[in-house]
Design a protein around this motif. Structure first.
Motif, PDB file in Angstrom:
ATOM      1  N   ARG A 136       0.766  -1.172  -0.062  1.00  0.00           N
ATOM      2  CA  ARG A 136      -0.038  -0.101  -0.081  1.00  0.00           C
ATOM      3  C   ARG A 136       0.831   1.248   0.127  1.00  0.00           C
ATOM      4  NH1 ARG A 136      -3.746   2.065   4.772  1.00  0.00           N
ATOM      5  NH2 ARG A 136      -5.350   3.181   3.745  1.00  0.00           N
ATOM      6  N   HIS A 137       0.358   2.270  -0.711  1.00  0.00           N
ATOM      7  CA  HIS A 137       1.110   3.444  -0.801  1.00  0.00           C
ATOM      8  C   HIS A 137       2.535   3.593  -1.372  1.00  0.00           C
ATOM      9  CE1 HIS A 137      -2.449   4.989   1.320  1.00  0.00           C
ATOM     10  NE2 HIS A 137      -1.706   4.726   2.437  1.00  0.00           N
ATOM     11  N   ARG A 138       2.860   2.500  -1.986  1.00  0.00           N
ATOM     12  CA  ARG A 138       4.232   2.432  -2.479  1.00  0.00           C
ATOM     13  C   ARG A 138       4.425   2.004  -3.861  1.00  0.00           C
ATOM     14  NH1 ARG A 138       8.907   0.236   1.596  1.00  0.00           N
ATOM     15  NH2 ARG A 138       8.236  -1.691   1.122  1.00  0.00           N
ATOM     16  N   HIS A 139       5.262   2.219  -4.747  1.00  0.00           N
ATOM     17  CA  HIS A 139       5.534   1.750  -6.063  1.00  0.00           C
ATOM     18  C   HIS A 139       7.040   1.143  -5.652  1.00  0.00           C
ATOM     19  CE1 HIS A 139       2.842   4.608  -8.006  1.00  0.00           C
ATOM     20  NE2 HIS A 139       3.214   5.465  -7.144  1.00  0.00           N
ATOM     21  N   SER A 140       6.634  -0.305  -5.506  1.00  0.00           N
ATOM     22  CA  SER A 140       7.607  -1.148  -4.932  1.00  0.00           C
ATOM     23  C   SER A 140       8.732  -1.174  -5.943  1.00  0.00           C
ATOM     24  CB  SER A 140       7.147  -2.502  -4.490  1.00  0.00           C
ATOM     25  OG  SER A 140       6.346  -2.354  -3.938  1.00  0.00           O
ATOM     26  N   LEU A 141       8.480  -1.050  -7.336  1.00  0.00           N
ATOM     27  CA  LEU A 141       9.660  -1.442  -8.254  1.00  0.00           C
ATOM     28  C   LEU A 141      10.711  -0.257  -7.989  1.00  0.00           C
ATOM     29  CD1 LEU A 141      10.450  -3.272 -10.443  1.00  0.00           C
ATOM     30  CD2 LEU A 141       9.099  -2.091 -12.096  1.00  0.00           C
ATOM     31  N   ALA A 142      10.122   1.042  -7.982  1.00  0.00           N
ATOM     32  CA  ALA A 142      11.112   2.038  -7.728  1.00  0.00           C
ATOM     33  C   ALA A 142      11.824   1.909  -6.695  1.00  0.00           C
ATOM     34  CB  ALA A 142       9.968   3.592  -7.587  1.00  0.00           C
ATOM     35  N   LEU A 143      11.362   1.325  -5.519  1.00  0.00           N
ATOM     36  CA  LEU A 143      12.384   1.279  -4.355  1.00  0.00           C
ATOM     37  C   LEU A 143      13.468   0.095  -4.784  1.00  0.00           C
ATOM     38  CD1 LEU A 143       9.657   0.750  -1.501  1.00  0.00           C
ATOM     39  CD2 LEU A 143      11.164   2.729  -1.827  1.00  0.00           C
ATOM     40  N   ASP A 144      13.135  -0.898  -5.583  1.00  0.00           N
ATOM     41  CA  ASP A 144      13.948  -1.686  -5.926  1.00  0.00           C
ATOM     42  C   ASP A 144      15.331  -1.333  -6.763  1.00  0.00           C
ATOM     43  OD1 ASP A 144      12.602  -4.098  -5.254  1.00  0.00           O
ATOM     44  OD2 ASP A 144      12.041  -4.817  -7.001  1.00  0.00           O
ATOM     45  N   LEU A 145      14.742  -0.400  -7.632  1.00  0.00           N
ATOM     46  CA  LEU A 145      15.799   0.420  -8.574  1.00  0.00           C
ATOM     47  C   LEU A 145      16.588   1.363  -7.866  1.00  0.00           C
ATOM     48  CD1 LEU A 145      14.392  -1.220 -10.864  1.00  0.00           C
ATOM     49  CD2 LEU A 145      14.797   0.705 -12.309  1.00  0.00           C
ATOM     50  N   ALA A 146      15.822   2.014  -6.795  1.00  0.00           N
ATOM     51  CA  ALA A 146      16.612   3.161  -6.180  1.00  0.00           C
ATOM     52  C   ALA A 146      17.529   2.568  -5.525  1.00  0.00           C
ATOM     53  CB  ALA A 146      15.565   3.546  -5.119  1.00  0.00           C
TER      54      ALA A 146
END
Length: 326
Positions: free
Chosen positions: A222-232
């Motif tokens: 919820r509330h997260r773009h999880s793939l952006a966290l991966d690449l970050a």
């Protein structure tokens, strides 16, 4: 990525209004400025911004995203146009790979390994040699994403301790803290990470990938773009830790760049402007690409990484996350 448009950064409170096909930027005490809509790729608001429905319709029509950073510099949210480049075929393949540990774990392992390699490159290769070796062993033995995340957490704690040895006392992290950051060093790291997350989200939205389906972080949380966290993970060291060390060494960061209260710290307006300008300059920095044979900006490296992951989901090619090579 589109070369004819660019990212606009808002570092002081303002109102955005539509005037014909331009964005009218209104600031108290200043004459309005106008941004031709064709010149805007996305907007990062590092200060309060006031939008109305007409403005949002214009942004949606031209598929322009606006990312908002919160009070402490953390990513607070985005206005994302309704139309996306997401492809059903790619999203299905992406979900199939992400939900199958046989395919997802190698990608997650590569993200952790390359992120640690980049941290070591930025902070100190020698002092982090042992910690990196321990991490490599843990990565090889891990059978779940939770175990990988735990191993990464241990390595990062070691890295932050080494990072503190390269910073003046008043900028040391003394452990990572967020929402709110406890001290000036953590405020800088959080702010840059928030900007980076926004830029990665913009890059992902140009691809057919679904930003909620991830390989390391929990999918569709919820509330997260999880793939952006991966690449970050792999890009944070190139920007956050690297910029903090550089600004400290050059004594460009001063106590007046921060508002510090009891057990919390945030960047002042002058501090936000310094960090935003530094990140903008770094995103425009170029390096000779090993396989493309041409100079690419750090900003384009993010997009190229997103494209590489797209190919993995479409063609099954091996995904190698960004790793510093220069």
């Amino acid at each position: 990525m589109p070369a004819t448009s660019r990212t606009y950064w808002l570092t002081t409170p303002c109102r955005l209004r539509r005037q014909d096909d331009s964005i009218r930027v209104e600031r108290d005490g200043h004459p309005p400025t106008f941004l031709p809509i064709e010149d805007v790729r996305d907007i990062i608001a590092a200060a309060e911004v006031d939008l109305n429905t007409s403005m949002m319709s214009l942004l949606n029509k031209h598929r322009i995203q606006i990312h908002i950073l919160g009070y402490y510099g953390d990513y607070a949210g985005s206005f994302l146009p309704a139309e996306t480049a997401v492809s059903g075929t790619v999203a299905l393949n992406q979900m199939r790979l992400a939900s199958d540990d046989e395919h997802a774990l190698p990608i997650a392992r590569a993200l952790i390994d390359n992120a640690a390699f980049n941290i070591r490159w930025v902070i100190d290769r020698k002092l982090l040699t042992r910690s990196y070796g321990v991490l490599k062993e843990s990565i090889a033995e891990a059978t779940t994403r939770e175990q990988l995340m735990a191993a990464e957490g241990n390595f990062r704690r070691s890295a932050w301790e080494v990072l503190d040895t390269r910073l003046p006392d008043w900028l040391q992290l003394d452990g990572r803290s967020r929402r709110p950051p406890r001290n000036a060093g953590n405020a800088v790291i959080s702010y840059i990470n928030g900007i980076l997350y926004a830029r990665i989200l913009s890059a992902l939205r140009l691809t057919p990938l679904h930003t909620g389906i991830a390989f390391l972080h929990a999918t569709m949380q919820r509330h997260r773009h999880s793939l952006a966290l991966d690449l970050a993970e792999v890009f944070k060291p190139l920007f956050a830790e690297r910029i903090l060390i550089r600004l400290a060494n050059r004594r460009q960061l001063k106590p007046q760049h921060f508002d510090i209260n009891t057990n919390q710290a945030m960047l002042s307006e002058s501090g936000r402007k310094l960090i935003v300008q530094t990140v903008r300059d770094d995103l425009a920095e170029t390096v000779k690409h090993r396989t493309l044979g041409r100079n690419v900006s750090y900003d384009e490296l993010i997009y190229l990484d997103a494209l590489a992951l797209t190919r993995t989901c479409l063609e099954g090619s091996t995904y190698t996350p960004f790793r510093v090579w220069w």
